[in-house]
Motif scaffolding. Structure first.
Motif, PDB file in Angstrom:
ATOM      1  N   GLY A   1       0.834  -1.213   0.000  1.00  0.00           N
ATOM      2  CA  GLY A   1       0.000   0.000   0.000  1.00  0.00           C
ATOM      3  C   GLY A   1       0.859   1.249   0.000  1.00  0.00           C
ATOM      4  O   GLY A   1       2.064   1.208  -0.307  1.00  0.00           O
ATOM      5  N   ASP A   2       0.213   2.375   0.329  1.00  0.00           N
ATOM      6  CA  ASP A   2       0.937   3.644   0.336  1.00  0.00           C
ATOM      7  C   ASP A   2       2.038   3.628   1.399  1.00  0.00           C
ATOM      8  O   ASP A   2       1.873   3.027   2.458  1.00  0.00           O
ATOM      9  CB  ASP A   2      -0.035   4.792   0.658  1.00  0.00           C
ATOM     10  CG  ASP A   2      -0.965   5.063  -0.511  1.00  0.00           C
ATOM     11  OD1 ASP A   2      -0.731   4.509  -1.603  1.00  0.00           O
ATOM     12  OD2 ASP A   2      -1.936   5.818  -0.320  1.00  0.00           O
ATOM     13  N   PHE A   3       3.124   4.308   1.132  1.00  0.00           N
ATOM     14  CA  PHE A   3       4.175   4.425   2.138  1.00  0.00           C
ATOM     15  C   PHE A   3       3.625   5.171   3.362  1.00  0.00           C
ATOM     16  O   PHE A   3       2.896   6.163   3.218  1.00  0.00           O
ATOM     17  CB  PHE A   3       5.367   5.205   1.588  1.00  0.00           C
ATOM     18  CG  PHE A   3       6.097   4.488   0.479  1.00  0.00           C
ATOM     19  CD1 PHE A   3       6.442   3.143   0.590  1.00  0.00           C
ATOM     20  CD2 PHE A   3       6.464   5.177  -0.666  1.00  0.00           C
ATOM     21  CE1 PHE A   3       7.128   2.494  -0.436  1.00  0.00           C
ATOM     22  CE2 PHE A   3       7.149   4.535  -1.702  1.00  0.00           C
ATOM     23  CZ  PHE A   3       7.474   3.189  -1.584  1.00  0.00           C
ATOM     24  N   GLY A   4       4.023   4.704   4.548  1.00  0.00           N
ATOM     25  CA  GLY A   4       3.512   5.303   5.786  1.00  0.00           C
ATOM     26  C   GLY A   4       3.987   6.728   6.004  1.00  0.00           C
ATOM     27  O   GLY A   4       3.377   7.480   6.778  1.00  0.00           O
ATOM     28  N   ASP A   5       5.080   7.114   5.348  1.00  0.00           N
ATOM     29  CA  ASP A   5       5.615   8.455   5.584  1.00  0.00           C
ATOM     30  C   ASP A   5       5.385   9.381   4.388  1.00  0.00           C
ATOM     31  O   ASP A   5       6.113  10.356   4.206  1.00  0.00           O
ATOM     32  CB  ASP A   5       7.115   8.390   5.924  1.00  0.00           C
ATOM     33  CG  ASP A   5       7.930   7.725   4.814  1.00  0.00           C
ATOM     34  OD1 ASP A   5       7.325   7.181   3.851  1.00  0.00           O
ATOM     35  OD2 ASP A   5       9.171   7.736   4.903  1.00  0.00           O
ATOM     36  N   ASN A   6       4.353   9.104   3.589  1.00  0.00           N
ATOM     37  CA  ASN A   6       4.102   9.950   2.413  1.00  0.00           C
ATOM     38  C   ASN A   6       3.866  11.411   2.772  1.00  0.00           C
ATOM     39  O   ASN A   6       4.262  12.309   2.028  1.00  0.00           O
ATOM     40  CB  ASN A   6       2.906   9.423   1.608  1.00  0.00           C
ATOM     41  CG  ASN A   6       3.338   8.414   0.548  1.00  0.00           C
ATOM     42  OD1 ASN A   6       4.528   8.257   0.280  1.00  0.00           O
ATOM     43  ND2 ASN A   6       2.376   7.721  -0.031  1.00  0.00           N
ATOM     44  N   LEU A   7       3.214  11.656   3.906  1.00  0.00           N
ATOM     45  CA  LEU A   7       2.975  13.045   4.291  1.00  0.00           C
ATOM     46  C   LEU A   7       4.317  13.780   4.407  1.00  0.00           C
ATOM     47  O   LEU A   7       4.531  14.826   3.783  1.00  0.00           O
ATOM     48  CB  LEU A   7       2.193  13.105   5.608  1.00  0.00           C
ATOM     49  CG  LEU A   7       2.015  14.494   6.224  1.00  0.00           C
ATOM     50  CD1 LEU A   7       1.341  15.452   5.264  1.00  0.00           C
ATOM     51  CD2 LEU A   7       1.219  14.399   7.524  1.00  0.00           C
ATOM     52  N   GLU A   8       5.227  13.182   5.164  1.00  0.00           N
ATOM     53  CA  GLU A   8       6.550  13.825   5.330  1.00  0.00           C
ATOM     54  C   GLU A   8       7.297  13.908   4.004  1.00  0.00           C
ATOM     55  O   GLU A   8       7.965  14.904   3.708  1.00  0.00           O
ATOM     56  CB  GLU A   8       7.410  13.024   6.301  1.00  0.00           C
ATOM     57  CG  GLU A   8       7.099  13.313   7.739  1.00  0.00           C
ATOM     58  CD  GLU A   8       8.129  12.653   8.654  1.00  0.00           C
ATOM     59  OE1 GLU A   8       9.334  12.682   8.320  1.00  0.00           O
ATOM     60  OE2 GLU A   8       7.712  12.111   9.680  1.00  0.00           O
ATOM     61  N   ARG A   9       7.189  12.854   3.183  1.00  0.00           N
ATOM     62  CA  ARG A   9       7.911  12.844   1.906  1.00  0.00           C
ATOM     63  C   ARG A   9       7.495  14.027   1.026  1.00  0.00           C
ATOM     64  O   ARG A   9       8.315  14.663   0.384  1.00  0.00           O
ATOM     65  CB  ARG A   9       7.658  11.533   1.148  1.00  0.00           C
ATOM     66  CG  ARG A   9       8.234  10.313   1.851  1.00  0.00           C
ATOM     67  CD  ARG A   9       7.758   9.023   1.199  1.00  0.00           C
ATOM     68  NE  ARG A   9       8.532   8.666   0.027  1.00  0.00           N
ATOM     69  CZ  ARG A   9       8.032   8.348  -1.149  1.00  0.00           C
ATOM     70  NH1 ARG A   9       6.730   8.360  -1.327  1.00  0.00           N
ATOM     71  NH2 ARG A   9       8.810   8.025  -2.153  1.00  0.00           N
ATOM     72  N   PHE A  10       6.185  14.319   1.027  1.00  0.00           N
ATOM     73  CA  PHE A  10       5.754  15.381   0.117  1.00  0.00           C
ATOM     74  C   PHE A  10       5.759  16.764   0.775  1.00  0.00           C
ATOM     75  O   PHE A  10       5.817  17.767   0.066  1.00  0.00           O
ATOM     76  CB  PHE A  10       4.441  14.981  -0.574  1.00  0.00           C
ATOM     77  CG  PHE A  10       4.717  13.852  -1.536  1.00  0.00           C
ATOM     78  CD1 PHE A  10       5.396  14.101  -2.721  1.00  0.00           C
ATOM     79  CD2 PHE A  10       4.409  12.543  -1.218  1.00  0.00           C
ATOM     80  CE1 PHE A  10       5.746  13.071  -3.581  1.00  0.00           C
ATOM     81  CE2 PHE A  10       4.747  11.492  -2.071  1.00  0.00           C
ATOM     82  CZ  PHE A  10       5.420  11.766  -3.267  1.00  0.00           C
ATOM     83  N   VAL A  11       5.766  16.805   2.093  1.00  0.00           N
ATOM     84  CA  VAL A  11       6.099  18.077   2.746  1.00  0.00           C
ATOM     85  C   VAL A  11       7.535  18.434   2.369  1.00  0.00           C
ATOM     86  O   VAL A  11       7.852  19.583   2.042  1.00  0.00           O
ATOM     87  CB  VAL A  11       5.940  17.969   4.284  1.00  0.00           C
ATOM     88  CG1 VAL A  11       6.588  19.161   4.979  1.00  0.00           C
ATOM     89  CG2 VAL A  11       4.464  17.865   4.650  1.00  0.00           C
ATOM     90  N   PHE A  12       8.383  17.422   2.380  1.00  0.00           N
ATOM     91  CA  PHE A  12       9.784  17.636   2.006  1.00  0.00           C
ATOM     92  C   PHE A  12       9.883  18.196   0.581  1.00  0.00           C
ATOM     93  O   PHE A  12      10.641  19.140   0.314  1.00  0.00           O
ATOM     94  CB  PHE A  12      10.551  16.312   2.123  1.00  0.00           C
ATOM     95  CG  PHE A  12      11.977  16.374   1.660  1.00  0.00           C
ATOM     96  CD1 PHE A  12      12.988  16.784   2.515  1.00  0.00           C
ATOM     97  CD2 PHE A  12      12.319  16.022   0.360  1.00  0.00           C
ATOM     98  CE1 PHE A  12      14.308  16.854   2.083  1.00  0.00           C
ATOM     99  CE2 PHE A  12      13.630  16.080  -0.086  1.00  0.00           C
ATOM    100  CZ  PHE A  12      14.628  16.500   0.777  1.00  0.00           C
ATOM    101  N   LEU A  13       9.106  17.632  -0.334  1.00  0.00           N
ATOM    102  CA  LEU A  13       9.159  18.119  -1.722  1.00  0.00           C
ATOM    103  C   LEU A  13       8.710  19.585  -1.796  1.00  0.00           C
ATOM    104  O   LEU A  13       9.366  20.417  -2.439  1.00  0.00           O
ATOM    105  CB  LEU A  13       8.268  17.252  -2.620  1.00  0.00           C
ATOM    106  CG  LEU A  13       8.125  17.726  -4.073  1.00  0.00           C
ATOM    107  CD1 LEU A  13       9.473  17.690  -4.797  1.00  0.00           C
ATOM    108  CD2 LEU A  13       7.096  16.875  -4.831  1.00  0.00           C
TER     109      LEU A  13
END
Ligand code: ADP
Length: 491
Positions: A112-124
């Motif tokens: 499924g979706d990566f558990g840290d997607n929120l942080e990953r795309f805040v980073f972007l």
């Protein structure tokens, strides 16, 4: 507004995918095709995306820029190495961070979706601001794509930290698919970096959670989506996916601009991924492509009587594959064969696998993501099936038109805007369009397609009508430029 009054000349274009560096669907192709078309209109376009672990740096000539950033995410300072590449002549900055992006996959894996997607795309998003600061590059517009980049317009509007050279820039968000909204638990709000007052219904709060997309939609200077019909549909409860209220409120700022096609990548006259090229003037090569397709999909060439019907895409509920599985046997009874390419949900993959297993030699299925096979399918199929329940724009039907592979589509979103029903008597039209989403309507139309296919003169007319369509980026790029100018002016 005159296109030559280039008040806007610098645009930061931030996206989670760009073909060929990384692609999960149409967004990747749009991010590769639109910026060069805008460059041709005089803009300095700079693109930003993550440096995903699977990107082959050698193949794509991705080089270390030497630039290092520090990107604050949830109170921690994250290191970021900036890499560089070019796509369609435009500079692309790839933001590297081992912790977030060294793994394979864009948004998830088999679990499924990566558990840290929120942080990953805040980073972007935050990284894009830090990049503009490091380059001292005062873009007048930041064009953000989908939920992954939706925090950017929110940062520009709410200014929760020093924006450096982006202070005063207009934020524009494009919705490529409203089904993906970037929803996270409300207790993670602090990770977004948004000001506290955005943690409510007028901000990022969404039915008890937070939605990154909603934060962007509430704050962007302008919102676009990828076809006029979809722009209207997403303001209704049927296709608004819970976001219709927000979108209706912002309807004055919501624009439907149809995606274009990058014909440098998608033309049968010069497609290196086809076993034989062909054109409207000389269709000979298409028969060779068809033969190669049948072979690649393990289909029995001798058994072919009717049309070879292709499907390419994500195997999800959206794409309406239930109609293909429900009507599969009836399609075969009329002499059709199926060549299906895609990856996606386990239950859709299983249903298609069962169909293929029941009909070896007639139903070919490849559960993989393969650019060469996608091109072969466009070139070798007779008919392209796109029975999507909803389709923001859809690119495959536009590619299919150019490849002389008439599309059979559900009348929704961009499919409705780009395919016109074939009128056999008058000879006008480019494909087959059904209105009601059900097996009977789909099958009836597939039968009609089969009847037209059996009359080579009519079929040839239909193919040529489609091949003559022009969906190149130029017209849509002009509309984006006008929107950039209009939105930047408002600030
Ligand atoms: P979406 O963006 O909803 O996935 P589009 O029709 O807009 O749908 O774009 C799909 C793009 O992704 C097309 O370029 C299509 O060829 C490509 N694609 C989808 N699935 C596959 C696959 N399994 N292999 C190769 N290309 C694929």
């Amino acid at each position: 507004m005159s296109v030559s009054s280039t008040k806007v000349d610098k645009v930061l274009f931030v996206t989670p995918e760009i073909t060929p560096l990384a692609k999960s669907g149409g967004l990747g192709d749009v991010a590769a095709g639109l910026p060069p078309a805008l460059t041709a209109l005089g803009l300095d376009m700079r693109l930003v995306m993550p440096l995903y672990g699977h990107i082959d740096r050698q193949v794509h000539d991705v080089t270390d820029s030497g630039l290092e950033l520090v990107v604050p995410v949830a109170g921690e300072m994250k290191p970021c190495r900036v890499w560089q590449a070019r796509v369609g002549g435009c500079p692309v900055y790839l933001l590297g961070n081992e912790q977030y992006f060294s793994r394979p996959g864009l948004y998830g894996d088999v679990y499924g979706d990566f558990g840290d997607n929120l942080e990953r795309f805040v980073f972007l998003c935050r990284g894009a601001v830090e990049l503009a600061r490091a380059l001292d590059w005062p873009a007048q517009v930041v064009h953000a794509h989908d939920w992954q980049c939706a925090l950017l317009p929110a940062y520009l509007a709410t200014r929760p930290f020093d924006l450096g050279p982006l202070d005063g820039a207009a934020g524009i968000i494009t919705i490529h698919n409203l089904a993906f909204q970037g929803i996270y638990p409300r207790h993670d709000f602090h990770i977004t970096g948004l000001p506290h007052y955005m943690d409510n219904m007028e901000g990022a709060e969404y039915w008890g959670n937070i939605s990154l997309l909603k934060a962007g939609l509430m704050t962007a200077g302008a919102i676009t989506t990828v076809s006029p019909t979809y722009a209207a549909e997403i303001q209704t409860p049927e296709l608004g996916m819970g976001m219709e209220g927000v979108l209706r409120r912002r309807s004055q700022d919501l624009h439907g601009i149809i995606n274009g096609v990058d014909y440098a990548q998608w033309s049968p006259e010069n497609d290196p991924l086809l076993p034989a090229t062909y054109s409207a003037g000389d269709l000979g090569g298409k028969a060779l492509c068809r033969r190669a397709l049948l072979e690649a999909f393990g289909l029995d060439a001798a058994a072919q009587r009717g049309p070879v019907m292709g499907f390419i895409g994500r195997l999800t509920h959206q794409k309406g594959l239930s109609l293909i599985t429900e009507a599969g046997e009836a399609l075969l009874d009329m002499g059709a064969s199926l060549t299906l390419l895609g990856t996606g949900d386990a239950e859709v993959e299983a249903a298609l696998s069962r169909l293929a297993a029941r009909h070896p030699g007639r139903v070919g299925l490849k559960l993989t993501f393969s650019e060469p096979l996608a091109h072969l399918l466009q070139g070798g199929s007779d008919l392209m099936l796109m029975p999507s329940r909803f389709e923001p724009c859809g690119l495959n039907q536009m590619y299919a038109l150019r490849y002389g592979t008439p599309p059979l589509v559900h009348a929704t979103g961009g499919l409705k805007d780009t395919v016109t029903p074939f009128d056999q008597a008058g000879g006008a039209g480019t494909g087959f369009v059904f209105s009601e989403f059900n097996r009977e309507a789909f099958l009836e139309l597939a039968m009609e397609a089969g009847r037209v296919f059996a009359q080579p003169r009519s079929w040839r007319r239909l193919m040529l009508n489609g091949m003559a369509q022009d969906f190149s980026w130029t017209a849509s790029a002009r509309r984006y430029l006008e929107l950039y100018q209009g939105t930047a002016k408002k600030r």
